[in-house]
Design a protein around this motif. Structure first.
Motif, PDB file in Angstrom:
ATOM      1  N   GLY A 139      56.103  31.292 -16.844  1.00 27.38           N
ATOM      2  CA  GLY A 139      55.883  32.381 -17.781  1.00 27.38           C
ATOM      3  C   GLY A 139      56.002  32.004 -19.234  1.00 27.38           C
ATOM      4  O   GLY A 139      55.662  32.796 -20.111  1.00 27.38           O
ATOM      5  N   THR A 140      56.483  30.781 -19.545  1.00 31.65           N
ATOM      6  CA  THR A 140      56.560  30.386 -20.949  1.00 31.65           C
ATOM      7  C   THR A 140      55.204  29.919 -21.432  1.00 31.65           C
ATOM      8  O   THR A 140      54.419  29.352 -20.684  1.00 31.65           O
ATOM      9  CB  THR A 140      57.572  29.243 -21.164  1.00 31.65           C
ATOM     10  N   ARG A 141      54.939  30.151 -22.686  1.00 33.79           N
ATOM     11  CA  ARG A 141      53.700  29.678 -23.296  1.00 33.79           C
ATOM     12  C   ARG A 141      53.922  28.258 -23.798  1.00 33.79           C
ATOM     13  O   ARG A 141      55.042  27.872 -24.117  1.00 33.79           O
ATOM     14  CB  ARG A 141      53.302  30.595 -24.443  1.00 33.79           C
ATOM     15  N   PRO A 142      52.860  27.444 -23.900  1.00 32.48           N
ATOM     16  CA  PRO A 142      53.020  26.077 -24.376  1.00 32.48           C
ATOM     17  C   PRO A 142      53.654  25.986 -25.759  1.00 32.48           C
ATOM     18  O   PRO A 142      54.340  25.025 -26.060  1.00 32.48           O
ATOM     19  CB  PRO A 142      51.588  25.532 -24.395  1.00 32.48           C
ATOM     20  N   VAL A 143      53.419  26.968 -26.611  1.00 36.11           N
ATOM     21  CA  VAL A 143      53.978  26.943 -27.954  1.00 36.11           C
ATOM     22  C   VAL A 143      54.861  28.154 -28.127  1.00 36.11           C
ATOM     23  O   VAL A 143      54.448  29.277 -27.884  1.00 36.11           O
ATOM     24  CB  VAL A 143      52.874  26.940 -29.026  1.00 36.11           C
ATOM     25  N   GLY A 144      56.109  27.935 -28.533  1.00 39.64           N
ATOM     26  CA  GLY A 144      57.034  29.032 -28.736  1.00 39.64           C
ATOM     27  C   GLY A 144      57.843  28.827 -29.996  1.00 39.64           C
ATOM     28  O   GLY A 144      57.491  28.028 -30.847  1.00 39.64           O
ATOM     29  N   THR A 145      58.961  29.523 -30.122  1.00 42.71           N
ATOM     30  CA  THR A 145      59.814  29.362 -31.280  1.00 42.71           C
ATOM     31  C   THR A 145      61.232  29.070 -30.830  1.00 42.71           C
ATOM     32  O   THR A 145      61.686  29.528 -29.791  1.00 42.71           O
ATOM     33  CB  THR A 145      59.825  30.629 -32.164  1.00 42.71           C
ATOM     34  N   LEU A 146      61.927  28.265 -31.598  1.00 48.48           N
ATOM     35  CA  LEU A 146      63.306  27.937 -31.333  1.00 48.48           C
ATOM     36  C   LEU A 146      64.171  29.154 -31.613  1.00 48.48           C
ATOM     37  O   LEU A 146      64.150  29.706 -32.706  1.00 48.48           O
ATOM     38  CB  LEU A 146      63.744  26.766 -32.219  1.00 48.48           C
ATOM     39  N   ARG A 147      64.926  29.567 -30.648  1.00 45.03           N
ATOM     40  CA  ARG A 147      65.733  30.778 -30.797  1.00 45.03           C
ATOM     41  C   ARG A 147      66.696  30.664 -31.977  1.00 45.03           C
ATOM     42  O   ARG A 147      66.889  31.604 -32.743  1.00 45.03           O
ATOM     43  CB  ARG A 147      66.525  31.032 -29.510  1.00 45.03           C
ATOM     44  N   GLU A 148      67.315  29.483 -32.146  1.00 47.32           N
ATOM     45  CA  GLU A 148      68.302  29.315 -33.195  1.00 47.32           C
ATOM     46  C   GLU A 148      67.667  29.140 -34.572  1.00 47.32           C
ATOM     47  O   GLU A 148      68.355  29.229 -35.578  1.00 47.32           O
ATOM     48  CB  GLU A 148      69.189  28.100 -32.892  1.00 47.32           C
ATOM     49  N   ALA A 149      66.379  28.834 -34.648  1.00 45.91           N
ATOM     50  CA  ALA A 149      65.709  28.582 -35.930  1.00 45.91           C
ATOM     51  C   ALA A 149      64.282  29.096 -35.830  1.00 45.91           C
ATOM     52  O   ALA A 149      63.371  28.366 -35.481  1.00 45.91           O
ATOM     53  CB  ALA A 149      65.735  27.094 -36.256  1.00 45.91           C
ATOM     54  N   ARG A 150      64.089  30.369 -36.097  1.00 47.73           N
ATOM     55  CA  ARG A 150      62.828  31.026 -35.774  1.00 47.73           C
ATOM     56  C   ARG A 150      61.660  30.578 -36.651  1.00 47.73           C
ATOM     57  O   ARG A 150      60.517  30.916 -36.373  1.00 47.73           O
ATOM     58  CB  ARG A 150      62.999  32.547 -35.828  1.00 47.73           C
ATOM     59  N   ALA A 151      61.941  29.813 -37.691  1.00 47.42           N
ATOM     60  CA  ALA A 151      60.858  29.277 -38.504  1.00 47.42           C
ATOM     61  C   ALA A 151      60.233  28.058 -37.862  1.00 47.42           C
ATOM     62  O   ALA A 151      59.219  27.558 -38.335  1.00 47.42           O
ATOM     63  CB  ALA A 151      61.390  28.910 -39.895  1.00 47.42           C
ATOM     64  N   VAL A 152      60.805  27.578 -36.767  1.00 49.01           N
ATOM     65  CA  VAL A 152      60.398  26.304 -36.172  1.00 49.01           C
ATOM     66  C   VAL A 152      59.572  26.548 -34.910  1.00 49.01           C
ATOM     67  O   VAL A 152      59.982  27.283 -34.026  1.00 49.01           O
ATOM     68  CB  VAL A 152      61.635  25.451 -35.831  1.00 49.01           C
ATOM     69  N   THR A 153      58.419  25.911 -34.847  1.00 51.31           N
ATOM     70  CA  THR A 153      57.560  26.012 -33.664  1.00 51.31           C
ATOM     71  C   THR A 153      57.969  24.970 -32.633  1.00 51.31           C
ATOM     72  O   THR A 153      58.354  23.860 -32.980  1.00 51.31           O
ATOM     73  CB  THR A 153      56.094  25.789 -34.072  1.00 51.31           C
ATOM     74  N   ARG A 154      57.852  25.334 -31.360  1.00 48.48           N
ATOM     75  CA  ARG A 154      58.231  24.439 -30.276  1.00 48.48           C
ATOM     76  C   ARG A 154      57.056  24.260 -29.331  1.00 48.48           C
ATOM     77  O   ARG A 154      56.387  25.230 -28.988  1.00 48.48           O
ATOM     78  CB  ARG A 154      59.428  25.037 -29.527  1.00 48.48           C
ATOM     79  N   TRP A 155      56.823  23.017 -28.902  1.00 48.73           N
ATOM     80  CA  TRP A 155      55.743  22.724 -27.970  1.00 48.73           C
ATOM     81  C   TRP A 155      56.332  22.541 -26.570  1.00 48.73           C
ATOM     82  O   TRP A 155      56.867  21.486 -26.238  1.00 48.73           O
ATOM     83  CB  TRP A 155      54.979  21.486 -28.429  1.00 48.73           C
ATOM     84  N   ASP A 156      56.218  23.566 -25.749  1.00 50.89           N
ATOM     85  CA  ASP A 156      56.774  23.547 -24.392  1.00 50.89           C
ATOM     86  C   ASP A 156      55.722  23.039 -23.404  1.00 50.89           C
ATOM     87  O   ASP A 156      55.112  23.819 -22.666  1.00 50.89           O
ATOM     88  CB  ASP A 156      57.223  24.956 -23.982  1.00 50.89           C
TER      89      ASP A 156
END
Length: 214
Positions: A156-173
């Motif tokens: 259910g996660t998308r390939p690109v998300g955001t870091l919970r602790e730093a919402r300005a940061v994009t994450r590649w899952d």
């Protein structure tokens, strides 16, 4: 810069690594999010005399261990306070240097090459791989290895998300298959991507990826 501020806030909230691990060692490398779990530095091969770059080095604990094994180590972290912490704890060790920089900027402007590049829950997870992977490849020596780890994507996660602790940061899952495809398209070979099972009582494993530049 919003991203720098986000990572600085995240760094300020992190607890320092323990003085010793479960076996009593003062330095060690840990690829997973769990203490005293998973493989060690041996997956990188012989380290004595090799040049190592860690992207997202934090307070330098992983690199300090590799330095004690004879590697010449450089660490880069975007959060300004991390360098001060790293120098304060590990500055006495020879063959160890720390820099404050955004990783794509560092890789673009630094000179020389590295035998090993690693990222443990670091910038490889938080930087556009289509930009970052070719930059790392250019800095790897022939036969050099890129190794990185992060949490594997869950259903259910998308390939690109955001870091919970730093919402300005994009994450590649990305999954192991997706990382393998991206690495191959950026010129890497001998790819190995696996999920390390978690210790008992934990739900999430750790995705560990290795690839070589020939």
């Amino acid at each position: 810069m919003e991203v720098v501020e986000a990572w600085e806030r995240y760094a300020q909230g992190r607890m320092p690594r323990r003085e010793t691990n479960a076996s009593g060692a003062a330095t060690w490398l840990n690829w997973t999010q769990y203490p005293d779990h998973g493989p060690d530095e041996s997956i990188l091969g012989e380290l004595r005399g090799r040049t190592v770059l860690e992207l997202g080095c934090g307070t330098g604990c992983n690199l300090a261990h590799l330095t004690t094994l004879g590697a010449d180590c450089t660490g880069v972290d975007i959060a300004p306070s991390q360098r001060g912490k790293a120098v304060a704890r590990w500055g006495r060790l020879p063959g160890l240097a720390f820099h404050t920089a955004e990783v794509t900027d560092y890789l673009t402007h630094t000179e020389g090459s590295f035998d090993v590049v690693l990222s443990i829950f670091g910038p490889v997870w938080f930087t556009d791989p289509e930009q970052l992977l070719p930059l790392i490849h250019k800095r790897l020596s022939p036969g050099g290895v890129l190794a990185f780890s992060h949490k594997p994507p869950t259903a259910g996660t998308r390939p690109v998300g955001t870091l919970r602790e730093a919402r300005a940061v994009t994450r590649w899952d990305y999954s192991p298959e997706e990382w393998s495809r991206l690495l191959a398209s950026s010129g890497y070979s001998n790819l190995k991507a696996e999920v390390i099972p978690p210790p008992g009582g934990e739900d999430a494993g750790t995705l560990l990826v290795r690839a070589y530049a020939y």
